[in-house]
Design an enzyme around this catalytic site. Structure first.
Site, mmCIF file in Angstrom:
data_model
loop_
_atom_site.group_PDB
_atom_site.id
_atom_site.type_symbol
_atom_site.label_atom_id
_atom_site.label_comp_id
_atom_site.label_asym_id
_atom_site.label_seq_id
_atom_site.Cartn_x
_atom_site.Cartn_y
_atom_site.Cartn_z
ATOM 1 N N SER A 19 0.821 -1.218 0.000
ATOM 2 C CA SER A 19 0.000 0.000 0.000
ATOM 3 C C SER A 19 0.841 1.246 0.000
ATOM 4 O O SER A 19 0.308 2.330 -0.236
ATOM 5 C CB SER A 19 -0.844 0.116 1.264
ATOM 6 O OG SER A 19 -1.143 -1.046 1.851
ATOM 7 N N HIS A 57 -1.257 -2.395 -7.028
ATOM 8 C CA HIS A 57 -1.950 -2.082 -5.769
ATOM 9 C C HIS A 57 -3.463 -2.133 -5.968
ATOM 10 O O HIS A 57 -4.052 -1.246 -6.579
ATOM 11 C CB HIS A 57 -1.498 -0.688 -5.295
ATOM 12 C CG HIS A 57 -2.096 -0.259 -3.994
ATOM 13 N ND1 HIS A 57 -2.278 1.061 -3.655
ATOM 14 C CD2 HIS A 57 -2.557 -0.987 -2.933
ATOM 15 C CE1 HIS A 57 -2.819 1.131 -2.447
ATOM 16 N NE2 HIS A 57 -2.995 -0.090 -2.001
ATOM 17 N N GLU A 76 -3.874 0.592 -8.792
ATOM 18 C CA GLU A 76 -2.798 1.574 -8.946
ATOM 19 C C GLU A 76 -1.570 0.796 -9.412
ATOM 20 O O GLU A 76 -1.155 -0.145 -8.725
ATOM 21 C CB GLU A 76 -2.493 2.167 -7.563
ATOM 22 C CG GLU A 76 -2.618 3.639 -7.427
ATOM 23 C CD GLU A 76 -2.157 4.177 -6.057
ATOM 24 O OE1 GLU A 76 -1.989 5.372 -5.991
ATOM 25 O OE2 GLU A 76 -1.976 3.435 -5.078
ATOM 26 N N ASN A 86 -2.936 6.124 -0.908
ATOM 27 C CA ASN A 86 -2.765 6.244 0.536
ATOM 28 C C ASN A 86 -2.109 7.537 0.988
ATOM 29 O O ASN A 86 -2.168 7.884 2.158
ATOM 30 C CB ASN A 86 -2.028 5.023 1.085
ATOM 31 C CG ASN A 86 -2.975 3.849 1.169
ATOM 32 O OD1 ASN A 86 -4.090 3.996 1.656
ATOM 33 N ND2 ASN A 86 -2.567 2.714 0.637
#
Ligand SMILES: CC(=O)CC(=O)SCCNC(=O)CCNC(=O)[C@H](O)C(C)(C)COP(=O)(O)OP(=O)(O)OC[C@H]1O[C@@H](n2cnc3c(N)ncnc32)[C@H](O)[C@@H]1OP(=O)(O)O
Ligand SMILES: NC(=O)C1=CN([C@@H]2O[C@H](COP(=O)(O)OP(=O)(O)OC[C@H]3O[C@@H](n4cnc5c(N)ncnc54)[C@H](OP(=O)(O)O)[C@@H]3O)[C@@H](O)[C@H]2O)C=CC1
Length: 282
Positions: A119, A140, A152, A190
């Site tokens: 992440s 991701h 991602e 994130n």
């Protein structure tokens, strides 16, 4: 390069979801974990998800069994010897990921792509644990994997265009949408999401409002499907803390300091939904 055989490492909430969507898209999947009971739990969740699809008339019982038949158990990294791609979804810890990637480099075929579902951890650093940094990439997924459309895709410093294109093509085959992102701490998802969650935890810590009120404000006021504290429990408080630590360390900026309450809960073993208790009880 065509990807047919996949190995997923870690049969937790993310690895299980990744294995499920890969098998549903027709890939042969080896689902690896260090503990047999983690594999059993993971395959149990996949089976339950597929049964729900059968109940809702989205797939037949035969199709469900075909999907399950494409997933095989692995408790040994040596099983990576004949796969085209490995997608690692073990715990969010750089030392663990480096160790897995260094081992995989010696096991997986020369052409194999080594992807991480991290992440937030730098792909370039994970890649440096191997002798094939051009074949290492971030892939991701979002939680819950069977539902969320985004992947991602993170290019490390040395990731080749050919590898990027193969992972992008695989993402489309999974009926998901790829978004290309460069390798900086937390990537995009994130870097934006986790400081919001951390701020919500500070809001609770400072007694600004109750947990229910904080979640209600963000659900009703911003149309978020889950409030930030409920979402933190859903992601896993350990994962949230590791991501904040990566942002804090990676940027050296105090605005990313993890809330002490988050750390306290993780130290207590309150990891959220997966452990039965976090901000809420499950
Ligand atoms: C930390 C990181 O690195 C990155 C991240 O992943 S951050 C987290 C990103 N994810 C989010 O922000 C999720 C936010 N929450 C949501 O979108 C929604 O609350 C939710 C999709 C999880 C649940 O949606 P809901 O409408 O509240 O509940 P519900 O009606 O039960 O579920 C909606 C659908 O999702 C499915 N679903 C829900 N949870 C699921 C799960 N864990 N696994 C598989 N399917 C699931 C349900 O079966 C249902 O499907 P159908 O409608 O097709 O039957
Ligand atoms: N939770 C989320 O919302 C998201 C998480 N991620 C990332 O995905 C990864 C996994 O997270 P998540 O699935 O939530 O975590 P979980 O804790 O649910 O699952 C991790 C799994 O990996 C296993 N594991 C740990 N070390 C190894 C190893 N060396 N080899 C094989 N398996 C191992 C664990 O086994 P055991 O339990 O036996 O230790 C566990 O089954 C992390 O990098 C996380 O940052 C990415 C997107 C979203």
């Amino acid at each position: 390069m065509e990807i047919k055989k996949v190995m997923v490492i870690g049969a937790g909430q993310m690895g299980g979801g990744i294995a499920q969507v890969c098998a549903q898209a027709g890939f042969e999947v080896k689902l690896n974990d260090i503990k047999e009971e983690s594999y059993t739990k993971g395959i149990g969740v996949i089976s339950k998800n597929l049964s729900r699809n059968v109940e809702k008339g989205r797939m037949t019982e035969d199709e469900k069994n075909e999907v399950l038949g494409r997933i095989t158990k692995s408790l040994d990294l040596q099983d990576a010897a004949d796969v085209d791609i490995v997608i690692e979804a073990a715990v969010e810890n750089m030392e663990v990921k480096k160790s897995i990637f260094a081992q995989l480099d010696g096991i997986a075929p020369e052409h194999a792509i080594l992807a991480s579902n991290t992440s937030s951890l730098p792909i370039t650093e994970i890649a440096a644990a191997t002798n094939r940094p051009e074949k290492v990439i971030g892939m991701h997924y979002m939680n819950p994997v069977p539902v969320m459309k985004l992947v991602e895709i993170i290019r490390g410093l040395a990731t080749s265009d050919e590898v990027y294109e193969a992972v992008e093509a695989m993402t489309y085959k999974l009926s998901k949408t790829p978004v290309e992102v460069n390798d900086y701490p937390g990537f995009v998802a994130n870097r934006v999401l986790m400081p919001m969650i951390n701020e919500a935890i500070y809001t609770l810590y400072e007694g600004v409002a109750t947990k229910e009120s904080i979640d209600e404000v963000m659900k009703l006021g911003m149309n978020h499907p889950m409030g930030p504290l409920q979402l933190a429990d859903f992601i896993g408080l350990d994962t949230c803390l590791y991501i904040m630590e990566t942002l804090h360390e990676g940027f050296g900026d105090s605005k990313y300091r993890p809330c002490p309450l988050l750390r306290k809960y993780v130290n207590a073993g309150w990891l959220g939904k997966k452990s039965g208790r976090g901000f809420y009880e499950y």
